[in-house]
Design a protein around this motif. Structure first.
Motif, short mmCIF file in Angstrom:
data_model
loop_
_atom_site.label_atom_id
_atom_site.label_comp_id
_atom_site.label_asym_id
_atom_site.label_seq_id
_atom_site.Cartn_x
_atom_site.Cartn_y
_atom_site.Cartn_z
N GLU A 1 -2.92 10.42 1.46
CA GLU A 1 -3.95 9.54 0.93
C GLU A 1 -3.32 8.26 0.38
O GLU A 1 -2.19 8.27 -0.12
CB GLU A 1 -4.74 10.23 -0.18
CG GLU A 1 -5.54 11.44 0.28
CD GLU A 1 -6.26 12.11 -0.88
OE1 GLU A 1 -6.06 11.65 -2.02
OE2 GLU A 1 -6.99 13.07 -0.65
N GLN A 2 -4.08 7.19 0.44
CA GLN A 2 -3.62 5.95 -0.17
C GLN A 2 -3.85 6.02 -1.68
O GLN A 2 -4.84 6.61 -2.14
CB GLN A 2 -4.38 4.75 0.41
CG GLN A 2 -4.00 4.42 1.84
CD GLN A 2 -4.69 3.17 2.33
OE1 GLN A 2 -5.31 2.45 1.55
NE2 GLN A 2 -4.58 2.90 3.62
N GLU B 1 -6.43 3.14 -8.21
CA GLU B 1 -6.30 3.04 -9.66
C GLU B 1 -6.50 4.40 -10.32
O GLU B 1 -5.87 4.71 -11.32
CB GLU B 1 -7.32 2.04 -10.21
CG GLU B 1 -6.94 0.59 -10.01
CD GLU B 1 -5.67 0.21 -10.76
OE1 GLU B 1 -5.52 0.66 -11.92
OE2 GLU B 1 -4.82 -0.49 -10.20
N GLN B 2 -7.39 5.22 -9.77
CA GLN B 2 -7.64 6.55 -10.32
C GLN B 2 -6.59 7.56 -9.86
O GLN B 2 -6.39 8.59 -10.49
CB GLN B 2 -9.04 7.05 -9.90
CG GLN B 2 -10.19 6.24 -10.48
CD GLN B 2 -10.35 4.88 -9.84
OE1 GLN B 2 -10.05 4.71 -8.67
NE2 GLN B 2 -10.82 3.90 -10.61
N ASN B 3 -5.94 7.27 -8.74
CA ASN B 3 -4.93 8.17 -8.20
C ASN B 3 -3.66 7.37 -7.89
O ASN B 3 -3.29 7.18 -6.74
CB ASN B 3 -5.47 8.85 -6.92
CG ASN B 3 -4.52 9.89 -6.38
OD1 ASN B 3 -3.73 10.48 -7.12
ND2 ASN B 3 -4.58 10.12 -5.06
N THR C 1 1.44 10.82 -5.27
CA THR C 1 0.28 10.39 -6.05
C THR C 1 0.02 11.36 -7.21
O THR C 1 0.51 12.50 -7.23
CB THR C 1 -0.98 10.30 -5.17
OG1 THR C 1 -1.19 11.56 -4.53
CG2 THR C 1 -0.83 9.20 -4.13
N LYS C 2 -0.78 10.89 -8.14
CA LYS C 2 -1.07 11.68 -9.35
C LYS C 2 -1.77 12.99 -9.02
O LYS C 2 -1.47 14.04 -9.61
CB LYS C 2 -1.93 10.84 -10.29
CG LYS C 2 -2.22 11.49 -11.62
CD LYS C 2 -3.03 10.57 -12.51
CE LYS C 2 -3.33 11.23 -13.86
NZ LYS C 2 -4.11 10.32 -14.73
N ASP C 3 -2.72 12.94 -8.07
CA ASP C 3 -3.43 14.17 -7.69
C ASP C 3 -2.47 15.20 -7.10
O ASP C 3 -2.56 16.40 -7.42
CB ASP C 3 -4.53 13.85 -6.67
CG ASP C 3 -5.71 13.13 -7.31
OD1 ASP C 3 -5.74 13.07 -8.56
OD2 ASP C 3 -6.57 12.63 -6.56
N ILE D 1 0.86 -1.19 0.00
CA ILE D 1 0.00 0.00 0.00
C ILE D 1 0.90 1.24 0.00
O ILE D 1 1.83 1.34 0.81
CB ILE D 1 -0.93 0.02 1.23
CG1 ILE D 1 -1.89 -1.17 1.18
CG2 ILE D 1 -1.70 1.33 1.31
CD1 ILE D 1 -2.77 -1.29 2.40
N PHE D 2 0.63 2.16 -0.91
CA PHE D 2 1.40 3.40 -0.97
C PHE D 2 0.54 4.54 -0.46
O PHE D 2 -0.57 4.76 -0.94
CB PHE D 2 1.87 3.68 -2.39
CG PHE D 2 2.54 5.02 -2.53
CD1 PHE D 2 3.84 5.20 -2.09
CD2 PHE D 2 1.88 6.09 -3.10
CE1 PHE D 2 4.47 6.43 -2.20
CE2 PHE D 2 2.49 7.33 -3.22
CZ PHE D 2 3.79 7.49 -2.78
#
Length: 390
Positions: A339-340, A343-345, A357-359, A331-332
């Motif tokens: 936030e963990q 797939e969307q982030n 993360t991407k966000d 788990i990242f």
């Protein structure tokens, strides 16, 4: 939790008559009384009844009644001690929740999970009673599969590898596709038993078994095959236990077969080797529910957003430590947003090697598309970041 568990063990020992108390179990006292009464009855059928016989019956009944009364006091005191210990350990009242399984489909699914749990853990009589009372339908094939599983596990416990080898023969293609060592380990266990049962210097039965059976696994298990033959030089068992091959003299060579077989058997059914209901109980009772409830209470007091819906907080505010056997995947958690990743982030690695993360990457990105790493002076272009897979 250690103190309540100890008190519960003491209560169990008292009720089963295995404690150090002077009084036998209630069942033992009643059995002894019945045996005495049967003996007196047989005696009365062949001899005339005397006052001494009647007095003996009265004395026996009174003595057993006294034993049972004292045993009941012991059990009552153990229950009281357990209750006090629970009150001291769990100072906060249990939280109350609205019913989770209201719809008929949800209730049926829960009943099915409980029924399969009983079958999977070998509690077949309990499972049958639960199925009758709940009215849930369980596939007959599933029942027979779990009955077969526990029949084979019982045989392994009795040092009989025959049923397990028969199953391996029928499912050899499946085991080979997984590169499973199960069949080899079963034969290894049998070889070691034969070897330790031989009287030195005659090890022919074990060596014959190795030559005719174990040799078929030489290609896949070359190193272990050589160890099994080389350990003969350190026999008997007293010398083997202090040799480089001491692990072969350990009982785990045989006892570990049960868990390995259960794992492979459940995998052939498309199931996890761990019992789902037990995993849920272990994690929940291991501190997860307490931490979630504490966070829920704190957020209600702060009138936070969580009090408005029955879901976990969006940000990673609750960290729950799991036992190693309950960690199924990496788990990242983003070091910026906490936030963990999803797939969307997903996690993204920048040119400098740091991962967020991407966000977070998009929020840190400037109008020209450049991003300054929040952990080092490096700057990079947002499009140069690579997605990381754990």
């Amino acid at each position: 939790m250690d103190v309540p568990v100890k008190e519960l063990a003491k209560l169990r020992a008292v009720t089963e008559g295995t404690s150090k108390g002077k009084n036998p179990s209630i069942e033992g006292s009643l059995d002894s009384l019945l045996q005495t009464l049967y003996q007196v009855k047989d005696k009365m059928e062949t001899e005339p009844v005397t006052e001494d016989t009647l007095a003996l019956i009265a004395q026996t009944v009174e003595a057993k009644k006294k034993e049972i009364d004292e045993k009941q006091k012991e059990i009552y005191n153990a229950i009281v001690r357990l209750g006090k210990t629970l009150d001291k350990t769990f100072t906060q009242p249990l939280p109350s929740y609205d019913p989770l399984f209201v719809a008929d489909d949800a209730k049926a699914s829960l009943d099915a999970i409980v029924a399969v749990h009983f079958l999977r853990t070998g509690q077949f009589s309990t499972a049958e009673m639960f199925i009758q009372e709940s009215g849930v339908t369980i596939d007959a094939e599933i029942r027979s599969k779990f009955e077969e599983l526990h029949r084979i596990l019982t045989a392994l416990r009795m040092q009989d590898i025959g049923p397990a080898l028969e199953w391996c023969s029928k499912n050899r293609q499946f085991l080979q596709s997984k590169s499973s060592p199960l069949e080899f380990y079963l034969h290894r266990s049998q070889y070691i038993r034969l070897l330790l049962a031989c009287k030195p210097p005659d090890y022919q039965p074990a060596l014959f078994y190795a030559n005719t059976v174990l040799r078929n696994f030489y290609t896949e298990h070359t190193a272990e095959f050589r160890r099994l033959l080389a350990c003969v030089m350190y026999l008997p068992k007293q010398k083997l236990e202090y040799s480089p091959y001491a692990d072969l003299a350990s009982s785990t060579v045989h006892t570990d077969l049960e868990s390995l077989f259960a794992t492979e058997y459940c995998a052939s059914l498309g199931m996890s080797h761990q019992v789902p209901l037990r995993v849920v109980g272990d994690i929940g009772a291991g501190g997860a529910l307490a931490r979630i409830e504490k966070a829920r209470t704190v957020m209600k007091e702060k009138k936070s957003e969580w009090s408005q819906s029955d879901e976990l907080p969006v940000r990673g505010l609750i960290e729950i430590t799991l036992a190693p056997e309950h960690r199924y995947h990496s788990i990242f958690a983003c070091p910026v947003s906490k936030e963990q990743s999803t797939e969307q982030n997903p996690p993204m690695m920048m040119v400098c090697g740091h991962v967020i993360t991407k966000d977070s990457l998009q929020k840190l990105s400037k109008n020209n598309g450049r991003v300054k790493c929040p952990y080092c002076p490096a700057e990079s272009v947002q499009t140069s970041a690579l997605r990381i897979y754990f």
